[in-house]
Design a protein around this motif. Structure first.
Motif, PDB file in Angstrom:
ATOM      1  N   CYS A 121       0.867  -1.174   0.000  1.00 18.48           N
ATOM      2  CA  CYS A 121       0.000   0.000   0.000  1.00 18.48           C
ATOM      3  C   CYS A 121       0.904   1.225   0.000  1.00 18.48           C
ATOM      4  CB  CYS A 121      -1.000   0.006   1.159  1.00 18.48           C
ATOM      5  SG  CYS A 121      -0.293   0.224   2.786  1.00 18.48           S
ATOM      6  N   SER A 122       0.340   2.389   0.106  1.00 18.66           N
ATOM      7  CA  SER A 122       1.164   3.595   0.010  1.00 18.66           C
ATOM      8  C   SER A 122       1.974   3.829   1.286  1.00 18.66           C
ATOM      9  CB  SER A 122       0.296   4.809  -0.316  1.00 18.66           C
ATOM     10  OG  SER A 122      -0.780   4.915   0.601  1.00 18.66           O
ATOM     11  N   GLY A 123       1.313   3.852   2.444  1.00 18.66           N
ATOM     12  CA  GLY A 123       1.998   4.219   3.675  1.00 18.66           C
ATOM     13  C   GLY A 123       2.586   3.077   4.468  1.00 18.66           C
ATOM     14  N   ASN A 124       2.118   1.831   4.223  1.00 19.02           N
ATOM     15  CA  ASN A 124       2.568   0.663   4.975  1.00 19.02           C
ATOM     16  C   ASN A 124       2.461   0.897   6.490  1.00 19.02           C
ATOM     17  OD1 ASN A 124       5.604  -1.279   5.454  1.00 19.02           O
ATOM     18  ND2 ASN A 124       3.531  -2.013   5.180  1.00 19.02           N
ATOM     19  N   SER A 125       1.359   1.529   6.889  1.00 23.94           N
ATOM     20  CA  SER A 125       1.158   1.787   8.315  1.00 23.94           C
ATOM     21  C   SER A 125      -0.113   1.130   8.851  1.00 23.94           C
ATOM     22  CB  SER A 125       1.085   3.290   8.586  1.00 23.94           C
ATOM     23  OG  SER A 125      -0.078   3.855   8.015  1.00 23.94           O
ATOM     24  N   GLY A 149       5.539  -0.304   1.542  1.00 17.41           N
ATOM     25  CA  GLY A 149       4.828   0.884   1.080  1.00 17.41           C
ATOM     26  C   GLY A 149       5.591   1.582  -0.028  1.00 17.41           C
ATOM     27  N   THR A 150       4.856   2.228  -0.915  1.00 14.22           N
ATOM     28  CA  THR A 150       5.513   3.016  -1.957  1.00 14.22           C
ATOM     29  C   THR A 150       6.057   4.325  -1.397  1.00 14.22           C
ATOM     30  OG1 THR A 150       3.365   3.961  -2.571  1.00 14.22           O
ATOM     31  CG2 THR A 150       4.108   2.013  -3.797  1.00 14.22           C
ATOM     32  N   ARG A 151       5.399   4.836  -0.363  1.00 15.09           N
ATOM     33  CA  ARG A 151       5.870   6.013   0.365  1.00 15.09           C
ATOM     34  C   ARG A 151       5.596   5.773   1.848  1.00 15.09           C
ATOM     35  NH1 ARG A 151       3.201   7.585  -3.974  1.00 15.09           N
ATOM     36  NH2 ARG A 151       1.277   7.913  -2.808  1.00 15.09           N
ATOM     37  N   LYS A 199      -3.809   3.743  -4.748  1.00 10.58           N
ATOM     38  CA  LYS A 199      -2.608   4.495  -5.090  1.00 10.58           C
ATOM     39  C   LYS A 199      -1.443   3.560  -5.391  1.00 10.58           C
ATOM     40  CE  LYS A 199      -3.501   8.929  -2.800  1.00 10.58           C
ATOM     41  NZ  LYS A 199      -3.003   9.901  -1.792  1.00 10.58           N
ATOM     42  N   ALA A 200      -1.295   2.501  -4.593  1.00 11.02           N
ATOM     43  CA  ALA A 200      -0.203   1.564  -4.818  1.00 11.02           C
ATOM     44  C   ALA A 200      -0.363   0.839  -6.140  1.00 11.02           C
ATOM     45  CB  ALA A 200      -0.130   0.555  -3.667  1.00 11.02           C
ATOM     46  N   ALA A 201      -1.618   0.519  -6.511  1.00 12.64           N
ATOM     47  CA  ALA A 201      -1.853  -0.168  -7.777  1.00 12.64           C
ATOM     48  C   ALA A 201      -1.466   0.692  -8.966  1.00 12.64           C
ATOM     49  CB  ALA A 201      -3.318  -0.573  -7.886  1.00 12.64           C
ATOM     50  N   ALA A 202      -1.557   2.014  -8.802  1.00 14.37           N
ATOM     51  CA  ALA A 202      -1.260   2.929  -9.910  1.00 14.37           C
ATOM     52  C   ALA A 202       0.209   3.352  -9.940  1.00 14.37           C
ATOM     53  CB  ALA A 202      -2.144   4.175  -9.800  1.00 14.37           C
ATOM     54  N   GLU A 203       0.997   2.942  -8.957  1.00 15.47           N
ATOM     55  CA  GLU A 203       2.387   3.370  -8.890  1.00 15.47           C
ATOM     56  C   GLU A 203       3.209   2.734 -10.010  1.00 15.47           C
ATOM     57  OE1 GLU A 203       4.111   5.415  -6.941  1.00 15.47           O
ATOM     58  OE2 GLU A 203       2.457   6.032  -5.670  1.00 15.47           O
TER      59      GLU A 203
END
Length: 275
Positions: A121-125, A149-151, A199-203
């Motif tokens: 996912c984006s934040g991995n939180s 996470g991507t970010r 968001k992660a799928a679109a990265e």
């Protein structure tokens, strides 16, 4: 596929913007995506996106469907399959040296072993951390679970940790990690890669070694929940419950007896059943 149909598809994809939209929809397949989310992910103006979607739909590459008050667009997997088949059988005449990576794919997915599963996912939180803990504990030793996470955030969300602890999961070893940790030569080779946020799928992510089975199980970000702490905690608990249902269904699949196509269809259906 007739050459006129193929030409119309190539024409639709022969533009950077339209190709980016189609690629994003393919990464979300078989799920549909709202135009506002597509525009946000790709940084497009709504009127520009409308033109792109109209051209792709006219070429048969995209289909739209109304869900409640919103319209979602999804890639036509049938059209994508026809296009690949046209390139392989008509243009390429089925020459094995041109498509060796496709034609050499094994019928069975993988031998009996502990499968490596990565959740992104984006934040991995929160969401991907939920999935990592669930896969680790529900997999009963059949899966090695990872998340990234991507970010990624610097710390895990305290509401997420509270939900995990309340449900009996060990949290001491969990941490936020950047996706790059799993893209080195020494990283474990993944058998399954799941994105759990849009968001992660679109990265922009490079192809994964070994062509793992992939799935998009997107869920709303519980970190964005508002209200009292009790109301926020409820949203995190609901997200955890949704992921638990999906991972329980996934862990129960007869993976060793399924070919790649059947397994991919099962993975896709799990995300649709709980959407």
């Amino acid at each position: 596929m007739e050459i006129t149909s193929a030409s119309r598809i190539f024409s639709a994809l022969g533009h950077d913007g339209r190709l980016l939209v189609f690629r994003l929809l393919m990464r979300h397949a078989p799920h549909g995506v709202r135009p506002t989310d597509i525009a946000e992910s790709l940084g497009l103006k709504q009127n520009t996106l409308s033109h792109y979607l109209s051209d792709l739909e006219a070429a048969g590459l995209v289909r739209s469907e109304r869900q409640g008050r919103s319209i979602r667009y999804a890639a036509s997997l049938k059209a994508a399959t026809s296009l690949i088949g046209y390139l392989f059988t008509d243009c390429g005449r089925g020459r094995p040296e041109l498509f060796s990576s496709i034609s050499a794919a094994p019928e069975r997915v993988m031998p009996q072993k502990a499968y490596n599963v990565l959740f992104i996912c984006s934040g991995n939180s929160a969401r991907s951390i939920f999935a990592e803990a669930l896969m680790r504990d529900l997999g009963e030793g059949s899966f090695n679970a990872y998340s990234a996470g991507t970010r990624p955030n610097t710390q895990l969300n305290p509401f997420a940790l509270e939900v995990l602890a309340r449900n009996g999961h060990a949290v001491d070893a969990l941490r936020a990690k950047h996706l790059s940790e799993f893209q080195t030569q020494d990283a474990p080779v993944m058998d399954f890669v799941f994105t759990v946020c849009d968001k992660a799928a679109a990265e922009e992510c490079p192809p994964w070694p070994g062509q793992p089975i992939s799935g998009h199980w997107g869920l709303p970000d519980p970190v964005k929940a508002t209200g009292t702490d009790a109301e926020k905690g409820l949203v995190f608990a609901q997200t955890y419950a949704a992921l638990r249902r999906r991972i329980e269904a996934f862990a129960s699949l007869p993976i060793k007896s399924l070919d790649r196509i059947s397994l991919q269809q099962r993975v896709d259906q799990i995300g649709l059943d709980d959407a």
